[in-house]
Design an enzyme around this catalytic site. Structure first.
Site, PDB file in Angstrom:
ATOM      1  N   HIS A 167     -25.680  31.300  15.085  1.00 46.01           N
ATOM      2  CA  HIS A 167     -24.933  30.434  16.005  1.00 46.01           C
ATOM      3  C   HIS A 167     -25.762  29.231  16.439  1.00 46.01           C
ATOM      4  CE1 HIS A 167     -26.809  33.000  19.268  1.00 46.01           C
ATOM      5  NE2 HIS A 167     -26.776  31.861  19.931  1.00 46.01           N
ATOM      6  N   ASP A 215     -26.928  37.861  13.053  1.00 37.40           N
ATOM      7  CA  ASP A 215     -26.928  36.517  13.639  1.00 37.40           C
ATOM      8  C   ASP A 215     -28.223  35.786  13.296  1.00 37.40           C
ATOM      9  OD1 ASP A 215     -26.462  34.265  15.127  1.00 37.40           O
ATOM     10  OD2 ASP A 215     -25.865  35.323  16.933  1.00 37.40           O
ATOM     11  N   SER A 261     -31.684  32.336  22.496  1.00 37.63           N
ATOM     12  CA  SER A 261     -31.088  32.601  21.195  1.00 37.63           C
ATOM     13  C   SER A 261     -32.019  32.125  20.085  1.00 37.63           C
ATOM     14  CB  SER A 261     -29.747  31.890  21.077  1.00 37.63           C
ATOM     15  OG  SER A 261     -28.789  32.452  21.932  1.00 37.63           O
TER      16      SER A 261
END
Length: 710
Positions: free
Chosen positions: A84, A221, A645
């Site tokens: 992402h 991810d 992240s």
């Protein structure tokens, strides 16, 4: 009084003594915290974690694009981050013919790696305490506006000194502890960053909105990029002649995995937390910022999603925007829920009662801080309606219609004082048109006009609403139809006329630019009306943070996250929102098959048959765990937030075991208060990353670049 103070001390002892709490500055880890890290399993000396003179672990960590984190894993500049985090780049290179979002992407050779002109990564070179320089001319009782001006001016001077001494470096002065301390961070930015590998969305986004912020997870991810540099290994803009960057430190990768209780530390760039915020600030954030995001984005996303599901071209065009919007939409829902269920505001009010008694018990504190808590209450109350309106205003008019956002930027940008910078901004804006569907954007604008009118007091309506009422009889659809049929800004032609200073173009007669002027004017009104309350709140929240530290000055405190490099540490540990369900500390590919079956027909859980076939063979080789299974994700009690992240997750030897990509639903209040029993960090297992790269992506050449620790 002594009893109350003892209770307060005990409260803060529990606050700061948790080994898994805190986003620590690497060069400010005190002896006690270092001992706790070692007790949990850290085997590296602190000098190998952070060292400004010789290569250390921090030199493998990057800020990715200024909004995520990443880690360098090869001598030729390979970077691992989240899927992402790389989604914008993946989307920008995608088309219906080459759908890298759905199918993934792999560069079979260096020449196939895809450049991303707007992407950069930053390495932290050093940090310096500049508090004394910033605060030397500031005295107690100084007007807050003047104080802010001095802080900003001196910060700019210090930052400019860095680039004046070395044009390849960038200085950033950041505020810590509510503006009581200041540190300079010096970065080196590399601006040639190329996409190397992206898994299909059935891996990188498996579970979609359904699983977002939820454990157990089965999401791969991750994405892979490469940093390029000039012939001297220094930063350079994209050029075919650039060479792969050679880092000073490479993160080794562990294939041994982890078990219950394994030490884990994250290194990255967490965005922001507010753990020293008053109860009044928390309540305001909950009722205004969070609620407006929940209401407005829910409407906007529904429009986008309907269009995306009916057209592949639109799906690709809006995929990245939808993902970014929905992530914080769901986060706001979870945060408000957690604030209520965990009684965060009530707990903070108890602390404020103790703060009041602490101030009243000491004459010098009372003279300096006065009636601090009452002052905060009055100031927040005085701007309540204004902040409510401005929050909805920002979501409806600053973060919804893309054509309106471009128009607002166009009238607010000085394209001409710096011709090079102005040209770059102009070209970037022109590119945005390729990612806008005018029919969808018009539908969004109509919905936003209606939503804002419904949610705020009439005193906060821009003048545009008078035009809608008088000229269009209150019909927002008719108003939007006129804008989109008569504005030059619906194509890059209008923007080009502004940029070229076309004297025949009266941009203030253009309907979308006229609306943009109204938006900017109202925004300035909001700022001016709230200036007094804003200044008082800024001052008092700074005092609040200062007093909290004074009350337990012998304890270790960590500053709120502020997009600077931080370390958090904890252990791999089982977690379940419902203790009776027996969820473990990791998930395997078995769960992928279970979810595919359970959510049959749901696009969030669709997986390519070829991938399911590969996983069903269980030929995991060296990437399997001791039981022969393939771990997908794992969970720890590390302290993270947005910006983390893509953060590297290391074991005690400094070996990479995963990439952090999410928190958990029950811990959504963590930006305001750490709950040790609830807050968790979810990471993708690095072995699953390597398996997908080698076996599914058929890219063993990338595996050969890595430093694998057996």
């Amino acid at each position: 009084m002594k009893k109350s103070f003892l209770i307060l001390v005990l409260f803060f002892v529990s606050l700061v003594s948790l080994a898994d709490e805190g986003m620590w500055m690497l060069n400010h880890i005190d002896k006690k915290t270092a001992q706790l890290m070692q007790q949990l399993g850290l085997e590296m000396p602190s000098s190998q974690l952070f060292n400004e003179h010789v290569p250390s672990l921090k030199d493998a960590i990057i800020s990715f694009g200024g909004y995520c984190s990443g880690v360098v894993v090869s001598e030729d500049g390979l970077v691992f981050t989240n899927h992402h985090c790389g989604f914008d780049a993946i989307q920008n290179h995608s088309s219906v013919a080459h759908d890298y979002i759905k199918d993934g992407f792999v560069a079979d050779k260096r020449e196939d790696e895809l450049p991303n002109p707007d992407l950069f990564v930053s390495f932290l070179i050093r940090q310096e305490d500049v508090t004394s320089r910033i605060l030397k001319d500031i005295h107690p009782g100084m007007d807050e506006t003047k104080r802010s001006y001095i802080v900003d001016s001196l910060s700019s001077v210090i930052e400019n000194e860095v680039s004046e001494k070395d044009s390849l470096l960038r200085g950033v002065v950041s505020s810590y502890y509510g503006g009581n301390e200041f540190y300079l961070s010096v970065y080196k930015d590399y601006k040639d960053v190329r996409l190397v590998f992206a898994p299909p969305s059935s891996v990188g986004k498996f579970g979609g909105d359904t699983d977002n912020w939820v454990w157990p997870r089965h999401t791969g991810d991750f994405s892979v990029f490469r940093i390029y540099a000039d012939n001297n290994n220094q930063p350079a803009f994209y050029s075919p002649q650039n060479k792969p960057f050679h880092p000073s430190y490479i993160a080794p990768i562990s294939l041994k995995g982890y078990q219950n209780g394994t030490y884990c530390m994250t290194l990255g760039y967490p965005g922001s937390t507010d753990r020293y915020l008053s109860s009044f600030g928390i309540e305001e954030q909950m009722e205004t910022q969070n609620q407006s995001m929940i209401d407005v984005r829910g409407i906007k996303q529904a429009i986008w999603k309907k269009a995306m599901e009916s057209n592949d071209s639109i799906r690709i065009m809006y995929a990245s925007k939808y993902a970014a919007s929905s992530n914080y939409w769901k986060y706001s829902i979870g945060m408000n829920k957690a604030i209520e269920e965990l009684n965060i505001i009530g707990k903070r009010k108890l602390l404020e009662d103790k703060i009041t008694r602490f101030i009243e018990d000491k004459d010098e504190k009372k003279q300096l801080y006065g009636n601090l808590i009452d002052s905060l209450r009055i100031s927040y109350e005085s701007r309540k309606k204004l902040i409510h309106a401005s929050s909805y205003f920002g979501e409806c008019f600053g973060n919804a219609s893309e054509l309106l956002s471009l128009s607002t930027q166009a009238i607010s940008t000085d394209f001409f004082s710096d011709s090079i910078a102005g040209r770059k901004i102009y070209e970037s804006m022109v590119k945005e048109y390729s990612n806008i569907s005018l029919s969808i954007d018009k539908e969004v604008l109509v919905a936003m006009l209606k939503e804002y009118r419904e949610k705020v007091d009439t005193t906060f309506l821009p003048d545009t609403y008078k035009t809608i009422d008088e000229k269009y009889k209150g019909d927002c659809q008719a108003y939007a139809d006129y804008i989109f049929s008569h504005s030059e800004m619906t194509t890059p032609r209008g923007l080009e006329r502004i940029y070229s200073r076309d004297s025949t173009f009266n941009m203030f007669e253009d309907p979308i630019l006229s609306l943009a002027v109204d938006v900017v004017t109202k925004f300035v009104d909001f700022y001016q009306i709230g200036a007094d309350a804003n200044n008082k709140i800024s001052r008092d929240e700074r005092f609040y943070s200062e007093i909290v530290r004074q009350m337990c000055e012998d304890k270790s405190f960590y500053p709120d996250a502020n997009s600077t490099m931080r370390l958090s540490f904890g252990v791999v540990t089982p977690y379940s929102a419902n203790s009776s369900s027996g969820i473990d500390y990791s998930t395997t590919t078995k769960g992928i098959f279970e979810k595919v079956e359970r959510y049959k027909g749901d696009s969030d859980f669709w997986v390519q048959p070829a991938l399911l076939n590969l996983l069903s063979k269980k030929d995991f080789g060296k990437y399997a765990d001791k039981k022969g299974e393939m771990n997908v994700c794992f969970i720890t009690n590390n302290d993270i937030t947005g910006g983390n992240s893509g953060s590297a997750m290391f074991n005690g030897r400094g070996e990479l075991i995963g990439l952090a990509f999410d928190g958990n639903w029950e811990g959504m209040s963590s930006n305001l208060e750490y709950e040790s029993a609830l807050q968790r960090c979810i990471g993708v297992d690095i072995r699953y990353v390597l398996f997908i790269i080698e076996k599914y992506g058929k890219a063993p050449h990338l595996i050969q670049e890595l430093k694998l620790a057996q």
